[in-house]
Design an enzyme around this catalytic site. Structure first.
Site, PDB file in Angstrom:
ATOM      1  N   ASP A 285       0.786  -1.248   0.065  1.00  0.00           N
ATOM      2  CA  ASP A 285       0.013  -0.005   0.138  1.00  0.00           C
ATOM      3  C   ASP A 285       0.865   1.205  -0.017  1.00  0.00           C
ATOM      4  O   ASP A 285       2.267   1.012  -0.112  1.00  0.00           O
ATOM      5  CB  ASP A 285      -0.820  -0.082   1.183  1.00  0.00           C
ATOM      6  CG  ASP A 285      -2.372   0.734   1.095  1.00  0.00           C
ATOM      7  OD1 ASP A 285      -3.065   0.459   1.605  1.00  0.00           O
ATOM      8  OD2 ASP A 285      -2.357   1.724   0.287  1.00  0.00           O
ATOM      9  N   GLU A 495     -11.000   6.533   4.945  1.00  0.00           N
ATOM     10  CA  GLU A 495      -9.833   5.811   5.647  1.00  0.00           C
ATOM     11  C   GLU A 495      -9.870   6.381   6.848  1.00  0.00           C
ATOM     12  O   GLU A 495     -10.994   6.331   7.549  1.00  0.00           O
ATOM     13  CB  GLU A 495      -8.382   6.170   4.824  1.00  0.00           C
ATOM     14  CG  GLU A 495      -8.367   5.583   3.645  1.00  0.00           C
ATOM     15  CD  GLU A 495      -6.768   5.579   3.190  1.00  0.00           C
ATOM     16  OE1 GLU A 495      -6.783   6.028   2.025  1.00  0.00           O
ATOM     17  OE2 GLU A 495      -5.989   5.107   3.879  1.00  0.00           O
TER      18      GLU A 495
HETATM   19  O1  LIG Z   1      -4.540   5.242  -3.389  1.00  0.00           O
HETATM   20  C1  LIG Z   1      -3.815   4.061  -3.269  1.00  0.00           C
HETATM   21  C2  LIG Z   1      -3.941   3.503  -2.074  1.00  0.00           C
HETATM   22  C3  LIG Z   1      -5.256   2.853  -2.017  1.00  0.00           C
HETATM   23  O2  LIG Z   1      -5.365   1.798  -3.219  1.00  0.00           O
HETATM   24  C4  LIG Z   1      -5.730   1.895  -0.576  1.00  0.00           C
HETATM   25  O3  LIG Z   1      -6.602   1.228  -0.753  1.00  0.00           O
HETATM   26  C5  LIG Z   1      -5.515   3.042   0.325  1.00  0.00           C
HETATM   27  O4  LIG Z   1      -5.111   2.148   1.660  1.00  0.00           O
HETATM   28  C6  LIG Z   1      -4.537   3.779   0.011  1.00  0.00           C
HETATM   29  N1  LIG Z   1      -4.182   4.965   1.045  1.00  0.00           N
HETATM   30  C7  LIG Z   1      -3.434   5.861   0.473  1.00  0.00           C
HETATM   31  C8  LIG Z   1      -2.910   6.806   1.285  1.00  0.00           C
HETATM   32  N2  LIG Z   1      -3.734   7.938   1.298  1.00  0.00           N
HETATM   33  C9  LIG Z   1      -3.593   8.867   0.357  1.00  0.00           C
HETATM   34  C10 LIG Z   1      -4.840   8.843  -0.619  1.00  0.00           C
HETATM   35  C11 LIG Z   1      -4.558   9.794  -1.665  1.00  0.00           C
HETATM   36  C12 LIG Z   1      -3.457  10.308  -1.788  1.00  0.00           C
HETATM   37  C13 LIG Z   1      -2.518  10.493  -0.907  1.00  0.00           C
HETATM   38  C14 LIG Z   1      -2.506   9.763   0.069  1.00  0.00           C
HETATM   39  C15 LIG Z   1      -3.274   5.502  -0.766  1.00  0.00           C
HETATM   40  N3  LIG Z   1      -3.931   4.392  -1.119  1.00  0.00           N
END
Ligand SMILES: OC[C@@H]1[C@@H](O)[C@H](O)[C@@H](O)c2nc(CNc3ccccc3)cn21
Length: 606
Positions: A285, A495
Site C-alpha cells: 500500500d 480511511e
Molecule cells: O490510493 C492508493 C492506495 C489505495 O489503493 C489503498 O486502498 C489505500 O489504503 C491508500 N491509502 C493511501 C494513502 N492516502 C492517500 C490517498 C490519496 C492521496 C495521498 C495519500 C493511498 N492508498
C-alpha cells in the site's frame, strides 16, 4: 530475429525468461517501483526504469480533465518508459473503487456496502465490466480494486468499502473481479493472472489480510485472530480472488496479532504465493513499507529489507523512489536480499504485463473515450441503487404502509427535507473526485435524490425543499404537505478520517427528523457508509430506508420510493442498537441487533 520477449507468439514463460536474463539489477528494481504520476516525467521513467505509476486519490492531470487529457498524460508517461533500453511498458494504476471515481463525469456506482445488499453477483460483475470500460476510456489498464475486506466493526472508516460482515457474501461479490478482468480461460492455470483483453483491466484484491478485523475498527491497526478465525472470516474471499485469476493483491497497512502485514512473510509468501498458488504480483500500500517503523520511515533500509523479504513484489513509493532504489540495490549487493527474491518479484510483474497484452498494447485505445459516463453505465448504476436500498420500517403499528408513495399527492404538495437530499457529493461519499470526497453539487455530473423525486412525481405536484426546517416552519405548514421525505446522514470521508466510535447521525439530522416527523407523515432516507444509531427515532418515523452511498444515479432512490420498482435489498451487515454493543456480527453468541443481518422489508411495484 527479434528478441523472444517481444514476440507474442512465444510461450509466456519463454518471454519472461528471455527478458529477465537480459535485465540489469537496476532494470529489475525499476520494475518493482511504482511512483506517483506527478513525479513520472519521461526522464524519470527512462532513467530509473520505472515499471509502474499510480494516481493517488484525487491525483489528476488537471481539474475536471476530460478523457482525452488523461489519455495524453498516460501515453506521455508510457513513451518515457518505452524509450528505455529494453522498452518494458509501464503499468498505470488507479483507485476505481465505485466507478472511475477520480475522473470528472465518470459514472459513480454505489459503494460496496450497498452492492452487498443487492445480493446480486451477476449485477456486480456487470458493474466491474462497465467500470473497466470507463477506466480504459482514460487509457488506464489497472485498478486498485476490489476491496474484499470483511468489515467486522462499522466503527472502521473504510467499512463502506467492504461488501459485508459475512465472508460468504464477500466471496460471492468477488464476481466483480471477473467483470474487471474478464472470465478466466478454460485452460487457465490456477492462480495465474488473467486479463481477457483491451476492454478489461487488471484488478487488485485488497487489503491482504484482515484489514476489516482491527480492534475497535481502528484503521491500519491490529487484528487479533486465531488461525481458524482468520481462515474462516478474513481469508475466504482471497481463495475466490485467486481462482478468478486476480492479477494483483495489495498488502494491508494493518497488523495480524502484532505482526505488520507488510513484513509478514508467512502470510504474504508462504500462504498466498505457495499454499494458494497466487502467481500474480503482490503490491504494497501507499508508503506501506515506510510505516513498518514508528515513526514511519525511521529506518528505511530496514523497511525495504522487511517488505521485500516478506514477499512484496511491487512497492508503492510515490515520492521517495530514488531512496527505495538505492537502498534495495545496496541490500541485494551486500547479500541481505538474494537475487532469487528479486527475480521472483520481476517474474510476477512481467507475467501480469505479458498476460494482459501490455507489450502489444502499451498505449491507450482512443476509440474508448466515449465509454466514460455512458448512459448505459448510468442505467446500470441506477439499477444497482434500486437494488441496494434496504427498507427497515414501513408504516406505524396498526397503520397502513407508507411506501410506495403515491406519485400524485392529494393535497398537491410534498416536503423534501434534510441536507443529503440535494447534495451529490454526500450521496457519493469518500473516494469521489478527491480522496476524502466533497459536499455540494459541482463535483461531477449526476442526479441528486431531490432531482429524482421531482422527476418522479406528477408535474402538477409541488415539491418543496427545506434543507433544515425548524419547528416554526413545520407549525406553519402542518396541513400543507401530504408527507415528507427526510434525507440525512454522514459527510463524505475516507480511511482514518472515517473512524468513528459513536456512530450517531451527525447534526442537524436528528433535529430535522424530530421537527418534520413529529409533525407530518415521513419517510427517512439515511445516506451513510454504515449503519448508524437510529433506535431513538424508530417510533416517530413512518418509514425508514437505508440508502448507503448510492453514487451519481440518485434517481434510483425515487424509482423505489414511488413504486416503479419494489424494495428488495437485504442488510449486508448487522444494524446495531448502540455502538457500545460493537463488534457484533451475525453468529455471535450475544446478538441483539435492532435489525439483523439479512433483514429487509419488501414492497410491490405499483
Ligand atoms: O490510493 C492508493 C492506495 C489505495 O489503493 C489503498 O486502498 C489505500 O489504503 C491508500 N491509502 C493511501 C494513502 N492516502 C492517500 C490517498 C490519496 C492521496 C495521498 C495519500 C493511498 N492508498
Amino acid at each position: 530475429g527479434a528478441a523472444k520477449y517481444k514476440d507474442p507468439k512465444q510461450p509466456l514463460n519463454t518471454r519472461i525468461n528471455d527478458l529477465l536474463r537480459r535485465m540489469t539489477l537496476a532494470e529489475k528494481i525499476g520494475q518493482m517501483s511504482q511512483i506517483e504520476r506527478e513525479n513520472a516525467t519521461a526522464d524519470v521513467m527512462r532513467n530509473y526504469f520505472i515499471g509502474s505509476v499510480l494516481s493517488g486519490g484525487g491525483s489528476v492531470p488537471s481539474p475536471n480533465a476530460a478523457p482525452a487529457e488523461w489519455v495524453r498524460m498516460v501515453n506521455e508517461i508510457q513513451r518515457g518508459a518505452l524509450s528505455s533500453r529494453l522498452g518494458i511498458p509501464m503499468l498505470y494504476g488507479i483507485d476505481a473503487v465505485h466507478g472511475h471515481n477520480n475522473v470528472y463525469r465518470a459514472t459513480i456506482f454505489p459503494h460496496n456496502i450497498g452492492l452487498g445488499c443487492t445480493r446480486d453477483p451477476e449485477l456486480v460483475q456487470k458493474i466491474g465490466a462497465a467500470v473497466a470500460l470507463e477506466v480504459r476510456a482514460t487509457g488506464i489498464p489497472y485498478v486498485f480494486a476490489p476491496c474484499i475486506a470483511v468489515c467486522r466493526d462499522p466503527r472502521w472508516g473504510r467499512c463502506y468499502e467492504s461488501f459485508s460482515e459475512d465472508p460468504k457474501l464477500v466471496q460471492q461479490m468477488t464476481s466483480i473481479i471477473s467483470g474487471f478482468q474478464g472470465e478466466i480461460p478454460a485452460n487457465g492455470r490456477l492462480g495465474a493472472p488473467s486479463v481477457s483483453g483491451q476492454r478489461n483491466v487488471a484488478a487488485c484484491a485488497k487489503h491482504y489480510v484482515g484489514d476489516g478485523g482491527t480492534t475497535n475498527g481502528i484503521n491500519e491497526n491490529n487484528t487479533v485472530a486465531t488461525f481458524h478465525e482468520l481462515l474462516s472470516i478474513h481469508m475466504p474471499p482471497y481463495y475466490n480472488a485467486v481462482i478468478r485469476g486476480v492479477s494483483t493483491v495489495m498488502v494491508s497497512f494493518s497488523s495480524l496479532n502484532g505482526v505488520k502485514m507488510h513484513a509478514n512473510r508467512p502470510f504474504v509468501t508462504d500462504f498466498l504465493k505457495t499454499k494458494l498458488r497466487f502467481r500474480g504480483f503482490v503490491i504494497s500500500d501507499y508508503e506501506g513499507i515506510d510505516r513498518l517503523t514508528t515513526p514511519q520511515h525511521a529506518d528505511y533500509v530496514l523497511s525495504v529489507k522487511l517488505g521485500i523479504l516478506a514477499g512484496i513484489d511491487m512497492v508503492m513509493i510515490p515520492y521517495r523512489y530514488t531512496e527505495f532504489i538505492d537502498d534495495l540495490t545496496l541490500l541485494v549487493q551486500n547479500g541481505t536480499i538474494p537475487m532469487s527474491r528479486i527475480d521472483d518479484a520481476v517474474r510476477r510483474i512481467l507475467r501480469v504485463k505479458f498476460t494482459m497484452g501490455l507489450f502489444e498494447h502499451p498505449y491507450a485505445d482512443p476509440s474508448l473515450t466515449g465509454e466514460l459516463g455512458k448512459q448505459e453505465h448510468r442505467d446500470l448504476a441506477r439499477e444497482a441503487v434500486r437494488k441496494s436500498l434496504v427498507l427497515l420500517k414501513n408504516g406505524k403499528p396498526g397503520e397502513k404502509p407508507l411506501l410506495p408513495l403515491p406519485k400524485k399527492a392529494y393535497g398537491g404538495s410534498i416536503l423534501v427535507a434534510g441536507s443529503h437530499a440535494d447534495d451529490l457529493g454526500s450521496q457519493c461519499g469518500g473516494w469521489t473526485i478527491t480522496w476524502q470526497g466533497l459536499t455540494g453539487n459541482n463535483l461531477t455530473a449526476g442526479t441528486t435524490m431531490l432531482d429524482g423525486i421531482k422527476r418522479a412525481v406528477e408535474p402538477a405536484i409541488d415539491v418543496v425543499y427545506a434543507k433544515n426546517p425548524d419547528a416554526g416552519f413545520m407549525q406553519q405548514n402542518k396541513v400543507r404537505f401530504d408527507y415528507a421525505i427526510v434525507v440525512v446522514g454522514e459527510p463524505p470521508y475516507a480511511e482514518t478520517f472515517g473512524d468513528n466510535l459513536n456512530l450517531t447521525i451527525p447534526a442537524p439530522g436528528p433535529d430535522v427528523i424530530w421537527n418534520v416527523c413529529g409533525s407530518i407523515k415521513c419517510v427517512v432516507v439515511l445516506v451513510s457508509g454504515r449503519p448508524l444509531v437510529v433506535e431513538p427515532y424508530i417510533g416517530i418515523v413512518d418509514a425508514l430506508v437505508a440508502a448507503w452511498l448510492p453514487g451519481t444515479e440518485g434517481q434510483g432512490v425515487a424509482d423505489v420510493l414511488f413504486g416503479d420498482y419494489g424494495f428488495t435489498g437485504k442488510l449486508s451487515r448487522t444494524w446495531f442498537r448502540s455502538a457500545e454493543q460493537l463488534p457484533m456480527n451475525a453468529g455471535d453468541a450475544h446478538y441483539d441487533p435492532l435489525f439483523p443481518f439479512g433483514f429487509g422489508l419488501e414492497t410491490q411495484p405499483w
